[in-house]
Design an enzyme around this catalytic site. Structure first.
Site, PDB file in Angstrom:
ATOM      1  N   ALA A  73     -19.134  16.846   3.521  1.00  0.00           N
ATOM      2  CA  ALA A  73     -18.628  16.946   2.157  1.00  0.00           C
ATOM      3  C   ALA A  73     -17.171  16.504   2.080  1.00  0.00           C
ATOM      4  O   ALA A  73     -16.357  16.843   2.945  1.00  0.00           O
ATOM      5  CB  ALA A  73     -18.763  18.378   1.648  1.00  0.00           C
ATOM      6  N   ALA A  74     -16.837  15.752   1.020  1.00  0.00           N
ATOM      7  CA  ALA A  74     -15.459  15.280   0.858  1.00  0.00           C
ATOM      8  C   ALA A  74     -15.257  14.710  -0.529  1.00  0.00           C
ATOM      9  O   ALA A  74     -16.203  14.311  -1.208  1.00  0.00           O
ATOM     10  CB  ALA A  74     -15.136  14.205   1.897  1.00  0.00           C
ATOM     11  N   TYR A 141      -5.993  10.289  -0.028  1.00  0.00           N
ATOM     12  CA  TYR A 141      -7.299  10.473   0.619  1.00  0.00           C
ATOM     13  C   TYR A 141      -7.185  10.395   2.133  1.00  0.00           C
ATOM     14  O   TYR A 141      -7.633  11.291   2.856  1.00  0.00           O
ATOM     15  CB  TYR A 141      -8.279   9.421   0.102  1.00  0.00           C
ATOM     16  CG  TYR A 141      -9.538   9.283   0.932  1.00  0.00           C
ATOM     17  CD1 TYR A 141     -10.444  10.329   1.029  1.00  0.00           C
ATOM     18  CD2 TYR A 141      -9.808   8.092   1.618  1.00  0.00           C
ATOM     19  CE1 TYR A 141     -11.598  10.214   1.798  1.00  0.00           C
ATOM     20  CE2 TYR A 141     -10.968   7.973   2.378  1.00  0.00           C
ATOM     21  CZ  TYR A 141     -11.848   9.022   2.465  1.00  0.00           C
ATOM     22  OH  TYR A 141     -12.987   8.895   3.223  1.00  0.00           O
ATOM     23  N   LYS A 145      -7.658  13.638   4.786  1.00  0.00           N
ATOM     24  CA  LYS A 145      -8.661  13.626   5.856  1.00  0.00           C
ATOM     25  C   LYS A 145      -8.005  13.782   7.223  1.00  0.00           C
ATOM     26  O   LYS A 145      -8.536  14.452   8.109  1.00  0.00           O
ATOM     27  CB  LYS A 145      -9.480  12.334   5.782  1.00  0.00           C
ATOM     28  CG  LYS A 145     -10.310  12.192   4.514  1.00  0.00           C
ATOM     29  CD  LYS A 145     -11.407  13.233   4.418  1.00  0.00           C
ATOM     30  CE  LYS A 145     -12.568  12.904   5.339  1.00  0.00           C
ATOM     31  NZ  LYS A 145     -13.683  13.867   5.191  1.00  0.00           N
ATOM     32  N   ILE A 199     -14.002  -8.116  -8.343  1.00  0.00           N
ATOM     33  CA  ILE A 199     -13.353  -7.985  -7.039  1.00  0.00           C
ATOM     34  C   ILE A 199     -11.863  -7.801  -7.291  1.00  0.00           C
ATOM     35  O   ILE A 199     -11.240  -8.591  -8.002  1.00  0.00           O
ATOM     36  CB  ILE A 199     -13.586  -9.233  -6.166  1.00  0.00           C
ATOM     37  CG1 ILE A 199     -15.067  -9.370  -5.819  1.00  0.00           C
ATOM     38  CG2 ILE A 199     -12.745  -9.155  -4.898  1.00  0.00           C
ATOM     39  CD1 ILE A 199     -15.396 -10.643  -5.038  1.00  0.00           C
ATOM     40  N   PHE A 200     -11.291  -6.767  -6.714  1.00  0.00           N
ATOM     41  CA  PHE A 200      -9.861  -6.554  -6.850  1.00  0.00           C
ATOM     42  C   PHE A 200      -9.117  -7.422  -5.844  1.00  0.00           C
ATOM     43  O   PHE A 200      -9.443  -7.435  -4.650  1.00  0.00           O
ATOM     44  CB  PHE A 200      -9.514  -5.080  -6.634  1.00  0.00           C
ATOM     45  CG  PHE A 200      -9.991  -4.192  -7.753  1.00  0.00           C
ATOM     46  CD1 PHE A 200      -9.324  -4.171  -8.960  1.00  0.00           C
ATOM     47  CD2 PHE A 200     -11.110  -3.393  -7.607  1.00  0.00           C
ATOM     48  CE1 PHE A 200      -9.749  -3.362 -10.006  1.00  0.00           C
ATOM     49  CE2 PHE A 200     -11.548  -2.583  -8.638  1.00  0.00           C
ATOM     50  CZ  PHE A 200     -10.864  -2.570  -9.843  1.00  0.00           C
ATOM     51  N   GLY A 266      -3.046   1.647  -2.856  1.00  0.00           N
ATOM     52  CA  GLY A 266      -3.739   2.440  -1.846  1.00  0.00           C
ATOM     53  C   GLY A 266      -4.797   1.697  -1.072  1.00  0.00           C
ATOM     54  O   GLY A 266      -5.264   2.175  -0.035  1.00  0.00           O
TER      55      GLY A 266
END
Length: 320
Positions: A73-74, A141, A145, A199-200, A266
């Site tokens: 889970a995350a 993120y 983690k 598409i970035f 990011g």
């Protein structure tokens, strides 16, 4: 073996649950169903619908008394973590510490932590990144983690071996083609509906795409390993987003050109992970060629993707 799987109704976790049941294990799935789906949980598994950050988790674990806890889970979105770092930290750090507490109080004999690879190492000093590469997260993120991994390493006693799987970019059936999902699922869903694919950036960013079935195999091997370790789970090969788009367009018959938008904060330009340690420690190696994995994923997405996208702003995620 009795295994408690957090996030077991989600994309990767549900595949792990399938394998555990097939191998004769008893499984308790813990999932709040905020992103996971009840239909992903097979009939042979018990489901406890609850938040991993809440006190109910420890009580559920005590009642089940697992031999192992696998923490899938995350909050797994780079973009969401940039906009909502508090929510990201609540799930990924505080929720993860609660999972550790549940493992300790329930008498579990091992803890498997499923985490990210590329988002930990940040902008690479060399490629592919091995486990000794400097840890330099560039998003909340990745930071959350990594913070949990550090907490677990510090606090897990010798009686609770910690097995850490640092994943590259995972794709396969059940990955949600709507919203903030992986690039493969989003591309497959939008191509199936003949909708524009965004598409970035310039599309030359590279990612290390690993099929979900290969990740499940690594998880099975981790549960059978007696000691603590941390390994990358990857192919050690980079594929550009433009190349991926071409492969998937050819496989689906999609004829529209990609739409390019600005890069996002990011997101990394390149991310490829070395897997030599996983080969040595677990005897694991990726087995599914990209073309075959894409074929299976496209078939799966096509079966459920022919309805309008409920989040028209959905785009290629590009993180990992």
């Amino acid at each position: 073996m009795r295994v408690l799987v957090t996030g077991g109704a989600g994309f990767i976790g549900s595949h792990a649950v399938d394998s555990l049941l097939a191998r004769g294990h008893e499984v308790l799935v813990v999932d709040d169903l905020s992103t996971g789906k009840r239909e992903n949980v097979p009939a042979g598994a018990e489901l406890a619908q609850l938040d991993i950050a809440g006190p109910e988790l420890v009580a559920a674990a005590r009642a089940f008394r697992p031999d192992a806890v696998s923490h899938f889970a995350a909050q797994a979105s780079v973009a969401v973590s940039m906009k909502q770092p508090q929510a990201d930290a609540t799930t990924n750090i505080l929720g993860g510490l609660n999972v550790l507490q549940a493992a300790l109080e329930s008498g579990s004999r091992q803890l498997v932590y499923i985490t990210t690879g590329g988002a930990l190492y940040g902008t690479p000093e060399y490629l592919p990144c091995d486990e000794e590469h400097p840890i330099r997260p560039e998003s909340p993120y990745g930071l959350s983690k990594w913070t949990l991994e550090q907490y677990l390493t510090m606090l897990a006693p010798p009686s609770l071996p910690l097995k850490v799987l640092r994943l590259a970019n995972i794709y396969g059936p059940r990955q949600d083609p709507h919203g903030e999902a992986g690039v493969v699922a989003i591309f497959a869903g939008r191509m199936a509906r003949d909708e524009p694919v965004v598409i970035f950036g310039d599309g030359e960013q590279t990612r290390d795409f690993v099929y979900v079935g290969d990740v499940v195999h690594a998880h099975d091997l981790a549960l059978a390993h007696p000691d603590s370790f941390a390994v990358n789970i990857s192919t050690s090969q980079g594929t550009s987003v433009n190349e991926l788009f071409g492969l998937m367009a050819a496989a689906t018959g999609y004829r529209q050109p990609a739409v390019h938008e600005l890069e996002r904060a990011g997101d990394l330009k390149h991310s490829t992970l070395a897997n030599e340690r996983a080969r040595r420690v677990l005897g694991w190696a990726p087995e599914t060629p990209l073309a075959e994995g894409l074929r299976q994923t496209i078939e799966s997405v096509r079966s459920g993707a022919l309805t309008p996208d409920p989040s028209p702003g959905a785009r290629e995620r590009g993180g990992g």
